[in-house]
Design a protein around this motif. Structure first.
Motif, short mmCIF file in Angstrom:
data_model
loop_
_atom_site.label_atom_id
_atom_site.label_comp_id
_atom_site.label_asym_id
_atom_site.label_seq_id
_atom_site.Cartn_x
_atom_site.Cartn_y
_atom_site.Cartn_z
N GLY A 29 0.80 -1.21 0.00
CA GLY A 29 0.00 0.00 0.00
C GLY A 29 0.84 1.27 0.00
N PHE A 30 2.15 1.10 -0.08
CA PHE A 30 3.06 2.24 0.03
C PHE A 30 2.83 3.24 -1.10
N PRO A 31 2.65 4.53 -0.78
CA PRO A 31 2.45 5.50 -1.85
C PRO A 31 3.77 5.85 -2.53
N ALA A 32 4.12 5.13 -3.57
CA ALA A 32 5.35 5.45 -4.29
C ALA A 32 5.20 5.02 -5.74
N THR A 33 5.77 5.81 -6.64
CA THR A 33 5.73 5.42 -8.05
C THR A 33 6.92 4.52 -8.34
N VAL A 34 6.82 3.84 -9.49
CA VAL A 34 7.90 2.97 -9.94
C VAL A 34 9.22 3.75 -10.01
N LEU A 35 9.16 4.96 -10.55
CA LEU A 35 10.40 5.75 -10.69
C LEU A 35 11.00 6.09 -9.32
N GLU A 36 10.14 6.44 -8.37
CA GLU A 36 10.64 6.75 -7.02
C GLU A 36 11.35 5.53 -6.41
N VAL A 37 10.75 4.37 -6.61
CA VAL A 37 11.34 3.14 -6.06
C VAL A 37 12.70 2.86 -6.71
N VAL A 38 12.75 2.99 -8.03
CA VAL A 38 14.00 2.68 -8.72
C VAL A 38 15.09 3.68 -8.33
N LYS A 39 14.71 4.93 -8.19
CA LYS A 39 15.70 5.94 -7.78
C LYS A 39 16.26 5.67 -6.39
N SER A 40 15.45 5.02 -5.53
CA SER A 40 15.95 4.74 -4.19
C SER A 40 17.16 3.81 -4.24
N GLY A 41 17.33 3.11 -5.37
CA GLY A 41 18.53 2.28 -5.54
C GLY A 41 19.80 3.11 -5.68
N GLN A 62 14.27 0.51 -18.50
CA GLN A 62 14.28 0.06 -19.89
C GLN A 62 14.92 -1.33 -20.00
N ALA A 63 16.00 -1.53 -19.22
CA ALA A 63 16.70 -2.81 -19.27
C ALA A 63 15.82 -3.97 -18.82
N VAL A 64 14.83 -3.68 -17.97
CA VAL A 64 13.95 -4.76 -17.51
C VAL A 64 12.58 -4.71 -18.19
N GLY A 65 12.47 -3.87 -19.23
CA GLY A 65 11.24 -3.80 -19.99
C GLY A 65 10.08 -3.15 -19.26
N MET A 66 10.38 -2.22 -18.34
CA MET A 66 9.31 -1.60 -17.57
C MET A 66 9.28 -0.08 -17.78
N GLU A 67 9.82 0.39 -18.90
CA GLU A 67 9.95 1.83 -19.09
C GLU A 67 8.60 2.54 -19.23
N ASP A 68 7.54 1.79 -19.55
CA ASP A 68 6.23 2.42 -19.69
C ASP A 68 5.50 2.56 -18.36
N PHE A 69 6.14 2.14 -17.28
CA PHE A 69 5.43 2.10 -16.00
C PHE A 69 5.94 3.14 -15.00
N THR A 70 6.80 4.06 -15.44
CA THR A 70 7.49 4.95 -14.49
C THR A 70 6.56 5.65 -13.51
N GLY A 71 5.40 6.12 -13.98
CA GLY A 71 4.53 6.92 -13.12
C GLY A 71 3.51 6.10 -12.35
N ARG A 72 3.52 4.78 -12.55
CA ARG A 72 2.52 3.94 -11.90
C ARG A 72 2.84 3.73 -10.44
N ASN A 73 1.80 3.52 -9.64
CA ASN A 73 1.99 3.20 -8.24
C ASN A 73 2.50 1.76 -8.12
N ILE A 74 3.53 1.57 -7.30
CA ILE A 74 4.17 0.25 -7.22
C ILE A 74 3.20 -0.83 -6.79
#
Lengths: 257, 287
Positions: free
Chosen positions: A91-103, A127-139
């Motif tokens: 239920g964590f409010p975070a987008t895919v991009l926010e999660v990836v940036k935390s890396g 892009q390398a994992v084929g998820m580039e269209d999901f950046t703004g989606r909630n995780i």
């Protein structure tokens, strides 16, 4: 090319008086794709924790990138992906991009904010994992397989040389885990990232990996896939302590801690 | 009320303090809620009760304390409590949540003792429990402003670490992010927010201002950043509406602020239901 990425020499580890790992010697070189297999409770997760420096060996030495595992700068060069849902709240409010940036948090360092370059690195990883269209989606809106791809991207964002994955497909259905594995193969082949993959799915991972390590408290086998293929079910069954058949053999999920 | 705002200092103090805590309480609250630690704010506010009651008692006994703003001892107690909670969470590794009732009971226990020693509730104490529009001095406002600045700088500097730690503690550890001292700093900041907020919303209701706007925001926000912005907007709305209502109805602002925040939460939940938006957790349950 440099030397080994991971080098364990005569490593033993015990929790209190119970020995978990005994006399492990094991080397991973750049570009190799290792499958680490073994029954539940065989010490696979403990071995991973030793590699990550979360545990210290009772005996022997763990070297990463030619330096002792205690060295602080090594961690940026390792990407780690744990079991799905191991420690994240859907239920964590975070987008895919926010999660990836935390890396990139550790790489960027304290007192520094993320930059545009960090966002670009995160997008490249997606892009390398084929998820580039999901950046703004909630995780939390993604499927288990998609979430696990995002977590791989989080590990890839810092451009590691070695990706360590502990049962990344637990809780993901068979079809999705198959496409997940082929993505790993591509990362290894095209991006040259070395991989250590811990898994229960012996058939799948031993078809995929270039090298196989079979662990049950001690390292029963480690070597190339072809040598592994020459082994019979008898050897594996002996090491596992119960009958194992290499064709369509599948075990249930669960952690081996 | 607008004329009153210009003519009465105490109203300006209350209003400005309210606007400031409307920003920092939900901001810190967001990190608390996503880490499932919502009750920590409750425990710390009850510890600050012990500090406030202790200070009120001592002000009757010792001349030095008569001149000391009770908010200081209340805040010191909350900071001490926050450090104790961190310690206890390590002692009870497998029962981390046990630290919360331990600290909460300790706070109420000491609070009860000091209140009895001070021969019961004065109107002072009621103000601290439920907030007050009239009790905020210029000095209180200055303290609130300084604390808020510290909290904002902290969040600005450690935003990415706080996010990473909140989202996935295991991953943070594995990737070499040493969260130990950031966590301790975070707990101290939480205690400071409680100290800053208690004059307006009151000790018993501080935690509501930290959690209710966040509870509404995470129902609709997709990103962490938008959850933070939305929490602050909803927190501010609650504070402003609550203070205005408290002024006109002559009741404690803690009550009106929190009830406003609850009405907002109900509206968000109801609105979502009407629009057929579903939270990911609900989808998972349905699947």
């Amino acid at each position: 090319m440099q030397g080994s990425l991971v080098k364990l020499t005569d490593v033993s580890f015990s929790y209190g008086s119970s020995a978990v790992l005994k006399d492990i010697t094991f080397t991973v070189n750049p570009g190799e794709f290792w499958a680490l297999i073994g029954p539940n409770g065989s010490g696979k997760s403990t071995l991973i924790k030793l590699l990550l420096g979360l545990l210290k060996p009772s005996r022997g030495t763990v070297e990463l990138f030619g330096k002792p595992a205690g060295d602080p700068d090594r961690k940026e060069r390792i990407g780690y992906v744990s079991q799905k849902s191991a420690s994240f709240n859907s239920g964590f409010p975070a987008t895919v991009l926010e999660v990836v940036k935390s890396g990139l948090t550790v790489k960027r360092g304290l007192f520094r904010r993320f930059t545009e370059d960090d966002s670009k690195a995160a997008r490249r990883a997606l892009q390398a994992v084929g998820m580039e269209d999901f950046t703004g989606r909630n995780i939390g809106e993604l499927s288990g397989g998609q979430q696990q791809r995002v977590f791989i991207a989080r590990a890839l964002a810092a451009e590691p040389e070695l990706l360590i994955m502990d049962e990344p497909t637990v809780g993901i259905d068979q079809q999705n885990s198959a496409s997940f594995y082929s993505m790993l193969e591509e990362l290894n082949r095209e991006h040259g990232i070395a991989i250590i993959l811990v898994s229960h799915e012996i058939d799948l991972v031993t078809d995929l990996a270039s090298h196989v390590a079979c662990l049950n408290h001690t390292m029963h086998f480690h070597g190339g896939r072809r040598d592994f293929a020459k082994l019979g079910d008898r050897d594996l069954s002996k090491w596992y302590g119960h009958p194992v058949r290499l064709i369509h053999q599948k075990e249930g999920g669960g952690s081996d801690d | 009320m607008i004329e009153a705002l210009f003519s009465y200092d105490f109203l300006q103090n209350a209003f400005l303090s309210g606007l400031i805590i409307g920003v920092i309480a939900p901001m810190i609250g967001l990190f608390i809620v996503v880490r499932r630690l919502a009750l920590i704010a409750d425990a710390l506010s009850h510890v600050s009760l012990a500090g406030i009651a202790g200070s009120l008692y001592l002000s009757q006994q010792v001349v030095f304390f008569a001149g000391l703003n009770p908010v200081y001892l209340g805040m010191a107690a909350a900071v001490g409590g926050s450090l104790l909670i961190e310690r206890l969470r390590r002692v009870y590794r497998n029962f981390e949540e046990l630290a919360i009732p331990i600290i909460l009971s300790a706070g109420i226990g000491f609070g009860a003792i000091f209140i009895s020693l001070a021969k019961g509730f004065g109107s002072d104490l009621v103000g601290y429990l439920f907030g007050s529009v009239s009790a905020v001095s210029r000095q209180d406002l200055t303290v609130v402003a300084v604390l808020a600045a510290a909290v904002l700088v902290f969040i600005y500097l450690f935003y990415k670490e706080l996010f990473t730690l909140s989202f996935d503690t295991d991953y943070s550890r594995a990737s070499g992010l040493n969260g130990g001292w950031i966590q301790i700093l975070f707990m101290v900041m939480t205690a400071l927010v409680i100290g800053a907020s208690m004059r307006i919303v009151g000790i018993l209701l501080v935690s509501s201002l930290m959690t209710l706007p966040v509870a509404s925001a995470i129902q609709v926000a997709k990103s962490f950043r938008s959850a933070m912005v939305l929490s602050v907007i909803l927190g501010e709305t609650s504070v402003i509406a609550g203070l205005v209502a408290a002024f006109y109805l002559d009741i404690a602002p803690g009550g009106t602020i929190v009830v406003t925040a609850i009405l907002i939460l109900l509206a968000v939940l109801g609105g979502k239901r009407l629009l057929g938006l579903r939270h990911p957790e609900a989808e998972e349950e349905a699947a």
